[in-house]
Design an enzyme around this catalytic site. Structure first.
Site, PDB file in Angstrom:
ATOM      1  N   ARG A  64       4.616  -9.965   0.814  1.00 42.67           N
ATOM      2  CA  ARG A  64       3.498  -9.193   1.335  1.00 42.67           C
ATOM      3  C   ARG A  64       3.440  -7.854   0.616  1.00 42.67           C
ATOM      4  O   ARG A  64       4.299  -7.530  -0.188  1.00 42.67           O
ATOM      5  CB  ARG A  64       3.655  -8.967   2.841  1.00 42.67           C
ATOM      6  CG  ARG A  64       5.081  -8.536   3.230  1.00 42.67           C
ATOM      7  CD  ARG A  64       5.169  -7.783   4.503  1.00 42.67           C
ATOM      8  NE  ARG A  64       4.513  -6.492   4.419  1.00 42.67           N
ATOM      9  CZ  ARG A  64       5.038  -5.409   3.832  1.00 42.67           C
ATOM     10  NH1 ARG A  64       6.229  -5.472   3.244  1.00 42.67           N
ATOM     11  NH2 ARG A  64       4.387  -4.280   3.815  1.00 42.67           N
ATOM     12  N   GLY A  65       2.399  -7.076   0.929  1.00 46.70           N
ATOM     13  CA  GLY A  65       2.203  -5.789   0.283  1.00 46.70           C
ATOM     14  C   GLY A  65       1.284  -5.930  -0.905  1.00 46.70           C
ATOM     15  O   GLY A  65       1.501  -6.787  -1.774  1.00 46.70           O
ATOM     16  N   ALA A  66       0.239  -5.116  -0.957  1.00 40.68           N
ATOM     17  CA  ALA A  66      -0.828  -5.315  -1.941  1.00 40.68           C
ATOM     18  C   ALA A  66      -0.339  -5.435  -3.383  1.00 40.68           C
ATOM     19  O   ALA A  66      -0.665  -6.414  -4.066  1.00 40.68           O
ATOM     20  CB  ALA A  66      -1.860  -4.190  -1.809  1.00 40.68           C
ATOM     21  N   ARG A  98      -4.959 -14.577   1.236  1.00 36.88           N
ATOM     22  CA  ARG A  98      -5.192 -13.480   2.178  1.00 36.88           C
ATOM     23  C   ARG A  98      -6.392 -12.691   1.660  1.00 36.88           C
ATOM     24  O   ARG A  98      -6.442 -12.369   0.468  1.00 36.88           O
ATOM     25  CB  ARG A  98      -3.961 -12.581   2.330  1.00 36.88           C
ATOM     26  CG  ARG A  98      -2.784 -13.267   3.008  1.00 36.88           C
ATOM     27  CD  ARG A  98      -1.660 -12.279   3.331  1.00 36.88           C
ATOM     28  NE  ARG A  98      -2.052 -11.365   4.393  1.00 36.88           N
ATOM     29  CZ  ARG A  98      -1.370 -10.254   4.701  1.00 36.88           C
ATOM     30  NH1 ARG A  98      -0.308  -9.917   3.993  1.00 36.88           N
ATOM     31  NH2 ARG A  98      -1.769  -9.483   5.683  1.00 36.88           N
ATOM     32  N   GLN A 212       6.347  -4.165  10.666  1.00 36.41           N
ATOM     33  CA  GLN A 212       6.793  -3.939   9.288  1.00 36.41           C
ATOM     34  C   GLN A 212       7.462  -2.590   9.111  1.00 36.41           C
ATOM     35  O   GLN A 212       8.290  -2.413   8.227  1.00 36.41           O
ATOM     36  CB  GLN A 212       5.617  -4.070   8.312  1.00 36.41           C
ATOM     37  CG  GLN A 212       5.156  -5.488   8.081  1.00 36.41           C
ATOM     38  CD  GLN A 212       3.925  -5.805   8.895  1.00 36.41           C
ATOM     39  OE1 GLN A 212       3.795  -5.348  10.031  1.00 36.41           O
ATOM     40  NE2 GLN A 212       3.017  -6.569   8.328  1.00 36.41           N
ATOM     41  N   ASP A 253      -4.496  -1.538   1.013  1.00 40.11           N
ATOM     42  CA  ASP A 253      -4.689  -2.904   0.534  1.00 40.11           C
ATOM     43  C   ASP A 253      -5.999  -3.063  -0.223  1.00 40.11           C
ATOM     44  O   ASP A 253      -6.139  -3.983  -1.012  1.00 40.11           O
ATOM     45  CB  ASP A 253      -4.642  -3.876   1.712  1.00 40.11           C
ATOM     46  CG  ASP A 253      -3.224  -4.081   2.213  1.00 40.11           C
ATOM     47  OD1 ASP A 253      -2.635  -5.127   1.890  1.00 40.11           O
ATOM     48  OD2 ASP A 253      -2.697  -3.194   2.904  1.00 40.11           O
ATOM     49  N   ASN A 263      -6.122  -0.388   5.319  1.00 37.59           N
ATOM     50  CA  ASN A 263      -4.657  -0.428   5.369  1.00 37.59           C
ATOM     51  C   ASN A 263      -4.247  -1.048   6.703  1.00 37.59           C
ATOM     52  O   ASN A 263      -5.091  -1.319   7.560  1.00 37.59           O
ATOM     53  CB  ASN A 263      -4.071   0.979   5.209  1.00 37.59           C
ATOM     54  CG  ASN A 263      -2.561   0.945   4.967  1.00 37.59           C
ATOM     55  OD1 ASN A 263      -2.084   0.268   4.063  1.00 37.59           O
ATOM     56  ND2 ASN A 263      -1.817   1.667   5.774  1.00 37.59           N
ATOM     57  N   LYS A 264      -2.954  -1.273   6.874  1.00 35.52           N
ATOM     58  CA  LYS A 264      -2.448  -1.926   8.078  1.00 35.52           C
ATOM     59  C   LYS A 264      -3.026  -1.290   9.327  1.00 35.52           C
ATOM     60  O   LYS A 264      -3.139  -0.072   9.424  1.00 35.52           O
ATOM     61  CB  LYS A 264      -0.913  -1.838   8.099  1.00 35.52           C
ATOM     62  CG  LYS A 264      -0.277  -2.594   9.243  1.00 35.52           C
ATOM     63  CD  LYS A 264      -0.473  -4.087   9.114  1.00 35.52           C
ATOM     64  CE  LYS A 264       0.187  -4.831  10.268  1.00 35.52           C
ATOM     65  NZ  LYS A 264      -0.010  -6.269  10.150  1.00 35.52           N
TER      66      LYS A 264
END
Length: 385
Positions: A64-66, A98, A212, A253, A263-264
């Site tokens: 995960r993570g852009a 995603r 996270q 992201d 973003n999250k």
């Protein structure tokens, strides 16, 4: 594999747990991931031998993570090519695994373009696969280099905004080595500040619903020896009221053409709090996260996650008799509906600055983002503060 360290594309060690690596055992090439769903309890390899396995790893947030999603997407194309699968079909599957993180499709397109360019030059299948792999490794290396430059620019920006030093920084989700080919985005800046002796406290939002922050950022902060404190997302307001936050640093992201930042989920409320309390709210992201084709925040597709991630707590247990079991512990009545967006969108007027490897945009405007995109494509850095 505890205490195993990553190896950059150039072979140099990095002082953090690896997130992704390419290996070529006798039975064929594989992409090895650090399964982030198992952290911080254990560091477990997840070995992807084909693209469907990688797509599932992306959807389940094992990787995960852009920025790292872009790298994983590129290696996924190379994996399909090396193992003789349909590259176009693999690229399509990966690019849509995603929807919100623009880096994923960017990495897929780069590796696929390299593969097809080689074929157009009369390369055979093996040579075209090698071209895709070389492109994935180049993206991996570029992201590591971008991470270093973002850390430099971000630290300089903090010094300009807060010359007294001794920073108390609040961060959200996870933006470190686990999302990058290098030390990360926002957390790379924090690490640079920490190494300079100027980090007084890192406030770590636990980051609902998948934690996270608690599971991953705290894990990285502990490995780096930072002074950090974990808090529930709802407790951030009390820190601002008490004057305990000097700056907010988050990742992204997707950044739209007008400077809106996805973003999250939970990032937007932090931006509102920061503006009310006159605290800098800084977004740190590579230029691959800029998306000039998305005009504004309303046009960003926000991923919706399953409701059980909110209504249940999923607890992995140690393998028994060679079989891994996972159980969900309900925390809401049976049948409860859950609103579970993975991201929210912060408008540009709430963002103090966007830090990239090519410089800083502040104030955040459509013109500033467009200029940064243009200069990034031309290879010239930009600093606009």
């Amino acid at each position: 594999m505890a205490d195993q360290h990553p190896v950059s594309p150039e072979g140099s060690a990095s002082p953090a747990a690896f997130a992704l690596r390419w290996e070529e055992p006798p039975e064929g090439p594989v992409l090895v991931l650090l399964d982030q769903t198992r952290l911080p309890a254990e560091e477990v390899d997840l070995v992807c031998t084909d693209v469907p396995m990688l797509v599932e790893a992306i959807r389940s947030l094992s990787v995960r993570g852009a920025p790292l999603l872009g790298i994983a997407g590129a290696y996924g194309v190379a994996l399909a090519a090396a193992r003789g699968f349909d590259v176009d079909e693999a690229a399509e599957s990966l690019a849509h695994a995603r929807p919100t993180a623009v880096n994923l499709a960017h990495g897929v397109r780069r590796a696929a373009a390299a593969y097809h360019a080689a074929l157009r030059e009369d390369a055979d299948a093996a040579q075209a696969a090698a071209a895709a792999l070389a492109e994935a490794r180049a993206l991996h290396r570029e992201d590591a280099e971008a991470s270093e430059r973002m850390a430099t620019h971000g630290r300089a920006l903090l010094h300009e905004l807060l010359p007294a030093g001794g920073y108390r920084i609040l961060t959200h989700c996870n933006t470190g080595s686990l999302v990058s080919g290098g030390e990360g985005t926002a957390l790379a800046v924090v690490k640079a500040v920490h190494r300079s002796g100027q980090l007084r406290r890192l406030w770590v939002d636990e980051t609902r619903p998948l934690l996270q922050g608690a599971r991953l950022t705290a894990y990285e902060a502990a490995r780096a020896g930072m002074a950090y404190t974990l808090l529930t997302d709802g407790a951030a307001g009390s820190l601002f009221t008490a004057g305990e936050v000097d700056a907010v640093l988050i990742g992204a992201d997707r950044i739209a053409a007008d400077g809106s930042v996805a973003n999250k989920v939970g990032s937007y409320p932090l931006a509102v709090l920061a503006r009310y309390h006159h605290v800098p709210f800084v977004v740190v992201a590579p230029t691959t996260t800029l998306d000039p084709d998305t005009p504004d925040g309303a046009a960003i597709e926000v991923e919706r996650r399953p409701g059980h991630e909110v209504t249940d707590i999923t607890v992995p247990y140690a393998p028994a008799a060679g079989v891994e079991t996972v159980t969900g512990v309900p925390v809401a009545p049976l049948g409860t509906q859950a609103h579970n967006p993975a991201f929210d969108v912060t408008p540009p007027e709430l963002v103090t600055a966007i830090v990239t490897e090519d410089g800083v945009v502040s104030p955040v405007t459509a013109d500033g983002v467009a200029e940064l995109c243009a200069r990034s494509r031309s290879g010239n850095g930009m600093m606009s503060i």
